[in-house]
Design an enzyme around this catalytic site. Structure first.
Site, PDB file in Angstrom:
ATOM      1  N   PHE A 134       3.123  -7.510  -3.913  1.00 15.75           N
ATOM      2  CA  PHE A 134       3.001  -7.858  -2.495  1.00 15.75           C
ATOM      3  C   PHE A 134       3.546  -9.275  -2.314  1.00 15.75           C
ATOM      4  O   PHE A 134       3.247 -10.166  -3.116  1.00 15.75           O
ATOM      5  CB  PHE A 134       1.526  -7.784  -2.109  1.00 15.75           C
ATOM      6  CG  PHE A 134       1.268  -7.893  -0.639  1.00 15.75           C
ATOM      7  CD1 PHE A 134       1.340  -6.779   0.175  1.00 15.75           C
ATOM      8  CD2 PHE A 134       0.941  -9.119  -0.066  1.00 15.75           C
ATOM      9  CE1 PHE A 134       1.089  -6.883   1.530  1.00 15.75           C
ATOM     10  CE2 PHE A 134       0.699  -9.224   1.295  1.00 15.75           C
ATOM     11  CZ  PHE A 134       0.771  -8.103   2.098  1.00 15.75           C
ATOM     12  N   ASP A 209      -5.157  -8.402  -8.813  1.00 12.82           N
ATOM     13  CA  ASP A 209      -5.319  -8.314  -7.370  1.00 12.82           C
ATOM     14  C   ASP A 209      -5.799  -6.901  -7.051  1.00 12.82           C
ATOM     15  O   ASP A 209      -5.120  -5.922  -7.395  1.00 12.82           O
ATOM     16  CB  ASP A 209      -3.969  -8.615  -6.691  1.00 12.82           C
ATOM     17  CG  ASP A 209      -4.091  -8.649  -5.175  1.00 12.82           C
ATOM     18  OD1 ASP A 209      -4.896  -7.868  -4.630  1.00 12.82           O
ATOM     19  OD2 ASP A 209      -3.367  -9.439  -4.547  1.00 12.82           O
ATOM     20  N   TYR A 234     -10.754  -6.291   4.094  1.00 14.16           N
ATOM     21  CA  TYR A 234     -10.517  -5.576   5.363  1.00 14.16           C
ATOM     22  C   TYR A 234      -9.783  -4.258   5.161  1.00 14.16           C
ATOM     23  O   TYR A 234      -9.509  -3.559   6.112  1.00 14.16           O
ATOM     24  CB  TYR A 234      -9.741  -6.462   6.352  1.00 14.16           C
ATOM     25  CG  TYR A 234      -8.532  -7.163   5.758  1.00 14.16           C
ATOM     26  CD1 TYR A 234      -7.341  -6.483   5.582  1.00 14.16           C
ATOM     27  CD2 TYR A 234      -8.611  -8.488   5.354  1.00 14.16           C
ATOM     28  CE1 TYR A 234      -6.249  -7.121   5.018  1.00 14.16           C
ATOM     29  CE2 TYR A 234      -7.528  -9.133   4.790  1.00 14.16           C
ATOM     30  CZ  TYR A 234      -6.336  -8.438   4.626  1.00 14.16           C
ATOM     31  OH  TYR A 234      -5.269  -9.072   4.057  1.00 14.16           O
ATOM     32  N   LYS A 235      -9.433  -3.905   3.918  1.00  6.16           N
ATOM     33  CA  LYS A 235      -8.760  -2.628   3.657  1.00  6.16           C
ATOM     34  C   LYS A 235      -9.818  -1.565   3.349  1.00  6.16           C
ATOM     35  O   LYS A 235     -10.587  -1.213   4.235  1.00  6.16           O
ATOM     36  CB  LYS A 235      -7.709  -2.819   2.557  1.00  6.16           C
ATOM     37  CG  LYS A 235      -6.578  -3.744   3.028  1.00  6.16           C
ATOM     38  CD  LYS A 235      -5.561  -4.094   1.964  1.00  6.16           C
ATOM     39  CE  LYS A 235      -4.530  -5.071   2.543  1.00  6.16           C
ATOM     40  NZ  LYS A 235      -3.684  -5.682   1.514  1.00  6.16           N
ATOM     41  N   ARG A 381       3.935   5.151   4.545  1.00  2.00           N
ATOM     42  CA  ARG A 381       2.765   5.007   3.696  1.00  2.00           C
ATOM     43  C   ARG A 381       1.568   5.668   4.364  1.00  2.00           C
ATOM     44  O   ARG A 381       1.204   5.308   5.489  1.00  2.00           O
ATOM     45  CB  ARG A 381       2.514   3.514   3.473  1.00  2.00           C
ATOM     46  CG  ARG A 381       1.562   3.205   2.363  1.00  2.00           C
ATOM     47  CD  ARG A 381       1.518   1.722   2.093  1.00  2.00           C
ATOM     48  NE  ARG A 381       0.905   0.991   3.203  1.00  2.00           N
ATOM     49  CZ  ARG A 381       0.300  -0.185   3.081  1.00  2.00           C
ATOM     50  NH1 ARG A 381       0.262  -0.776   1.897  1.00  2.00           N
ATOM     51  NH2 ARG A 381      -0.231  -0.793   4.113  1.00  2.00           N
TER      52      ARG A 381
END
Ligand SMILES: *Cc1c(COP(=O)(O)O)cnc(C)c1O
Length: 422
Positions: A134, A209, A234-235, A381
């Site tokens: 990322f 991560d 928040y995912k 995705r």
């Protein structure tokens, strides 16, 4: 669709119903507020709203802030929240208490983690990471390397054991490997235990991560002796937009690992207001400044969506859903190119499809009530947050993909112009 397609679709409908019955005990959709009829496949970007968050935030604002005001730091446990909420997240990460601290963003936490590596491996100057990471992780790696005079070498996690050996032979020992457990774009799940063990054999530390794995699958931080880890909430943890990130520092490193961002919340005696910094004991020393308490309250309440269910159970449901979604896409969408691995042991909690008009496909599907997202340059995705999705939802997604392509809806100019956030 033609007659043959119809038969296939009916077979999938029957299978979806059977699988939903089989997995009925782990259907936790009632624990979330979701618009009726929406198939939400973007819980790996912004998780859905768990029930109970509204009331917790209303209480935080109305009673704690509005009425009790500053006494809430003591009376409502605000001060301890970063450690208390860290301990609430810990079981989802396979971590014992006292090793997870909450606050700030993943970007900041990764910065702290890599600087902590520098204090633990002072004689080493190479960081090994994945070029497909990322972007923020790459920016942090490059920034920290510049600050410390490190060099960054890239290799995929599968290539890490060979790269560690080669760099050691060249007299450039690796300080740490820094990887994501799941590739955010392809959904590939990397071998965290194997890569961590290889790093340790080479005398390096392992920094992971967990943004795309925490809350979706087993991580096993303590079991696999991971050194440091970071992740957002928040995912798959459903903490809400901007909810604070976390940092895991294994007990064995907490005394020696330095905090590059010393702040008053991480001081041994914050309210003695001393001019000189002295780090608190334990993981508390990685606190920085005042945490975002409204978001902290939302996150703490959101975690109750995982009450009474362990992450292995969530993972079993997730694997069934993603396996079914993969199968349905391949059966119902001619020529579809799924890039997420078929092998359960290598698949995270999403199914990604490569398509030349990926952005238009995502927008056209959203207009039909199936929300996924686009990841540059060409990936559709479809994130699968198992607690609130069903096999029937997976079938709806595959059929909607097909309908969009059948109507060439992805080419509609209203879907091809990019919004600010994709
Ligand atoms: C989502 C995500 C981030 C987000 O970083 P923030 O600082 O919280 O915005 C970082 N790394 C990875 C791998 C991610 O998936």
């Amino acid at each position: 669709m033609g007659a043959l397609d119809d038969d296939v679709a009916v077979t999938f409908e029957t299978r979806a119903r059977e699988l939903d019955r089989l997995h009925a005990a782990t259907d936790l959709r009632d624990r979330f507020e979701l618009p009726a009829g929406l198939v939400y496949l973007d819980g790996n970007s912004l998780g859905a709203l768990p029930r109970g968050v509204r009331a917790a935030v209303a209480d935080m604002v109305g009673l704690q802030w509005g009425t009790d005001l500053v006494s809430s730091w003591n009376d409502h446990g605000w001060w301890e929240a970063p450690l208390r909420v860290g301990d609430a997240i810990a079981p989802l990460l396979g971590a014992g208490p006292g090793q997870v601290v909450v606050g700030d963003s993943t970007t900041v936490r990764l910065h702290q983690a890599l600087h902590a590596v520098a204090s633990l491996r002072q004689d080493r100057r190479v960081l090994l990471t994945d070029a497909a990471s990322f972007p923020t992780d790459l920016y942090v790696a490059a920034g920290v390397a510049e600050q410390l005079g490190w060099s960054v070498v890239t290799a995929t996690p599968d290539e890490a054991p060979a790269a560690l050996a080669r760099l050691a032979a060249e007299g450039r020992p690796v300080a740490a490997v820094a990887y994501s457990q799941v590739d955010y774009r392809t959904g590939r799940l990397w071998d965290l235990p194997g890569v961590t063990a290889a790093a340790h054999r080479a005398g390096a530390l392992a920094v992971w991560d967990l943004c795309h794995s925490a809350g979706a699958l087993e991580v096993g931080l303590d079991e696999h002796q991971v050194d440091l880890a970071v992740g957002c909430t928040y995912k798959f943890l459903n903490g809400g937009p901007g909810s604070p990130a976390y940092l895991y520092v294994a007990h064995r490193h907490q005394r020696e690992a330095a905090n590059v961002l010393p702040g008053w919340h991480g001081h041994a005696r914050p309210f003695s207001m001393e001019p000189r910094y002295e780090a608190a004991a334990g993981v508390a020393r990685f606190r920085v400044g005042t945490p975002p308490m409204l978001s902290m309250a939302a996150l703490e309440a959101a975690l109750s969506a995982f009450g009474g269910i362990d992450v292995a159970t969530v993972r079993r449901r997730s694997l069934s859903l993603t396996r079914f979604l993969r199968d349905a896409l391949e059966a119902l969408v001619p020529g579809v190119e799924v890039v997420t691995p078929q092998n359960d042991a290598r698949r995270g909690s999403q199914v990604s499809v490569r398509h030349p008009q990926a952005y238009g496909v995502v927008r056209a599907m959203a207009a039909r009530g199936v929300v996924g997202d686009f990841r540059s340059p060409d990936v559709v995705r479809l994130g699968v947050a198992a607690p609130y999705l069903t096999h029937t939802d997976m079938l709806t997604a595959a059929r909607t993909f097909r309908q969009v392509l059948d109507g060439s809806e992805q080419l509609d100019p209203s879907y091809t112009s990019r919004a600010q956030v994709t």
